[in-house]
Design a protein around this motif. Sequence first.
Motif, PDB file in Angstrom:
ATOM      1  N   GLY A 148       0.822  -1.197   0.000  1.00 31.89           N
ATOM      2  CA  GLY A 148       0.000   0.000   0.000  1.00 31.89           C
ATOM      3  C   GLY A 148       0.858   1.250   0.000  1.00 31.89           C
ATOM      4  O   GLY A 148       1.875   1.309   0.704  1.00 31.89           O
ATOM      5  N   SER A 149       0.465   2.272  -0.761  1.00 30.43           N
ATOM      6  CA  SER A 149       1.286   3.469  -0.859  1.00 30.43           C
ATOM      7  C   SER A 149       1.256   4.301   0.420  1.00 30.43           C
ATOM      8  O   SER A 149       2.126   5.160   0.614  1.00 30.43           O
ATOM      9  N   GLU A 150       0.266   4.071   1.286  1.00 22.24           N
ATOM     10  CA  GLU A 150       0.198   4.791   2.555  1.00 22.24           C
ATOM     11  C   GLU A 150       0.405   3.854   3.738  1.00 22.24           C
ATOM     12  O   GLU A 150      -0.121   4.080   4.831  1.00 22.24           O
ATOM     13  N   ASP A 151       1.199   2.818   3.516  1.00 23.30           N
ATOM     14  CA  ASP A 151       1.563   1.884   4.591  1.00 23.30           C
ATOM     15  C   ASP A 151       2.405   2.644   5.619  1.00 23.30           C
ATOM     16  O   ASP A 151       3.492   3.133   5.306  1.00 23.30           O
ATOM     17  N   SER A 152       1.903   2.718   6.852  1.00 17.81           N
ATOM     18  CA  SER A 152       2.617   3.452   7.903  1.00 17.81           C
ATOM     19  C   SER A 152       3.562   2.565   8.697  1.00 17.81           C
ATOM     20  O   SER A 152       4.275   3.051   9.580  1.00 17.81           O
ATOM     21  N   VAL A 153       3.593   1.275   8.386  1.00 15.44           N
ATOM     22  CA  VAL A 153       4.485   0.339   9.090  1.00 15.44           C
ATOM     23  C   VAL A 153       5.779   0.154   8.303  1.00 15.44           C
ATOM     24  O   VAL A 153       6.878   0.300   8.845  1.00 15.44           O
ATOM     25  N   TYR A 154       5.652  -0.172   7.042  1.00 19.21           N
ATOM     26  CA  TYR A 154       6.809  -0.340   6.167  1.00 19.21           C
ATOM     27  C   TYR A 154       6.591   0.525   4.925  1.00 19.21           C
ATOM     28  O   TYR A 154       5.621   0.322   4.183  1.00 19.21           O
TER      29      TYR A 154
ATOM     30  N   PHE B 144       5.856  -5.922  -8.894  1.00 16.56           N
ATOM     31  CA  PHE B 144       5.521  -5.070  -7.756  1.00 16.56           C
ATOM     32  C   PHE B 144       4.161  -4.446  -8.045  1.00 16.56           C
ATOM     33  O   PHE B 144       4.000  -3.719  -9.022  1.00 16.56           O
ATOM     34  N   ILE B 145       3.179  -4.736  -7.174  1.00 14.48           N
ATOM     35  CA  ILE B 145       1.832  -4.182  -7.299  1.00 14.48           C
ATOM     36  C   ILE B 145       1.656  -3.184  -6.157  1.00 14.48           C
ATOM     37  O   ILE B 145       1.689  -3.558  -4.977  1.00 14.48           O
ATOM     38  N   LEU B 146       1.485  -1.911  -6.511  1.00 17.65           N
ATOM     39  CA  LEU B 146       1.315  -0.848  -5.520  1.00 17.65           C
ATOM     40  C   LEU B 146      -0.142  -0.398  -5.513  1.00 17.65           C
ATOM     41  O   LEU B 146      -0.679   0.003  -6.551  1.00 17.65           O
ATOM     42  N   PHE B 147      -0.779  -0.464  -4.337  1.00 15.94           N
ATOM     43  CA  PHE B 147      -2.159  -0.024  -4.188  1.00 15.94           C
ATOM     44  C   PHE B 147      -2.165   1.446  -3.772  1.00 15.94           C
ATOM     45  O   PHE B 147      -1.798   1.782  -2.636  1.00 15.94           O
ATOM     46  N   ASP B 148      -2.577   2.297  -4.702  1.00 14.56           N
ATOM     47  CA  ASP B 148      -2.567   3.731  -4.450  1.00 14.56           C
ATOM     48  C   ASP B 148      -3.511   4.088  -3.313  1.00 14.56           C
ATOM     49  O   ASP B 148      -4.691   3.738  -3.352  1.00 14.56           O
TER      50      ASP B 148
ATOM     51  N   GLY C  66      -2.753  -3.113   5.669  1.00 12.32           N
ATOM     52  CA  GLY C  66      -3.510  -4.346   5.441  1.00 12.32           C
ATOM     53  C   GLY C  66      -4.088  -4.489   4.049  1.00 12.32           C
ATOM     54  O   GLY C  66      -4.627  -5.548   3.705  1.00 12.32           O
ATOM     55  N   THR C  67      -3.959  -3.456   3.228  1.00 10.34           N
ATOM     56  CA  THR C  67      -4.584  -3.479   1.900  1.00 10.34           C
ATOM     57  C   THR C  67      -4.115  -4.634   1.016  1.00 10.34           C
ATOM     58  O   THR C  67      -4.932  -5.256   0.327  1.00 10.34           O
TER      59      THR C  67
END
Length: 295
Positions: free
Chosen positions: A239-245, A268-272, A277-278
């Motif tokens: 996820g592009s807004e992953d606050s963990v990694y 690499f699949i990036l979920f904007d 958890g996305t």
Amino acid sequence: MTNEALRSVLALACSAFVSCVLALAVASPASALELRGHKDRLFAYPGILSVSEDGAFVVVDYDKKRDIHRRDQEPERRVRSRYVSLGVKRHSRIAEHQANGRAIETGVVGDFAAARFTVIFVHGRGGDQRLGMNDYTFGGNFNRLKNLMIANGGAYLAPTITSFDDTGAQDVKALVLAGPAPVVLACASMGSIICAKLARDPAVVSRLAGMVVLGGAPDTGISRSAAVKARVPIVFTHGSEDSVYAWQSQKAVFDQVRATSANYPARFILFDTGSHGTPIRMTDWKTTLEFVLSR
């Protein structure tokens, strides 16, 4: 035509184009693989925002209102019934695998001893086998994965991992080596530490069909691992807004892996706008498994 309708048409056209690009990038006449699907339209990526020229880096449209609140009956707790097929419960059980002097509690779907291939899902911190066996959470995506396994003669294992150190890695290794079929090792969040450890183990690598890292912890050492030297296919979803990694750190790992050899089989699949958890909710398991198993 309204602006909203025009955007919808353009999104569909873009998605169709990207699907063709990805199909060409993923498969060759000698290695193409198509699995029997399960609710493919419901679980397909909802829209493609961009794709690299070689199809290896894809940005997927993610919308919390659409992909959680409209999809779930109870947001993040129970998906709407049309996303699940519960007949798979007939093929499911909880077992204990004895290895390393320990009993590894494991959710099992399908005939592990006779499977064509096996997916082993490694949960993150605070999880156990119940996370990977839950039919209703994460938008029903685990239910879909289990149904895909049954439809295609595969097996699915979701073990309880008590630690993300060498002990946990040895337990997952025991499961990888226990069955006769090639294994797709899928690791989420902190569980990716297990993937990284086992990527360095030649005995495990010889049994791997591929690896899937979902919102995982970046590990630059993977690019020098036995798995990468063996060109084991790897799919990263984040996820592009992953606050963990941070996704940029994981993308750097992906870039290092891709740089090790020409046309390395990695995606690499990036979920904007997606969060930590996305990837568990949104990863399209059919296209992901087709990619790794085609190699």
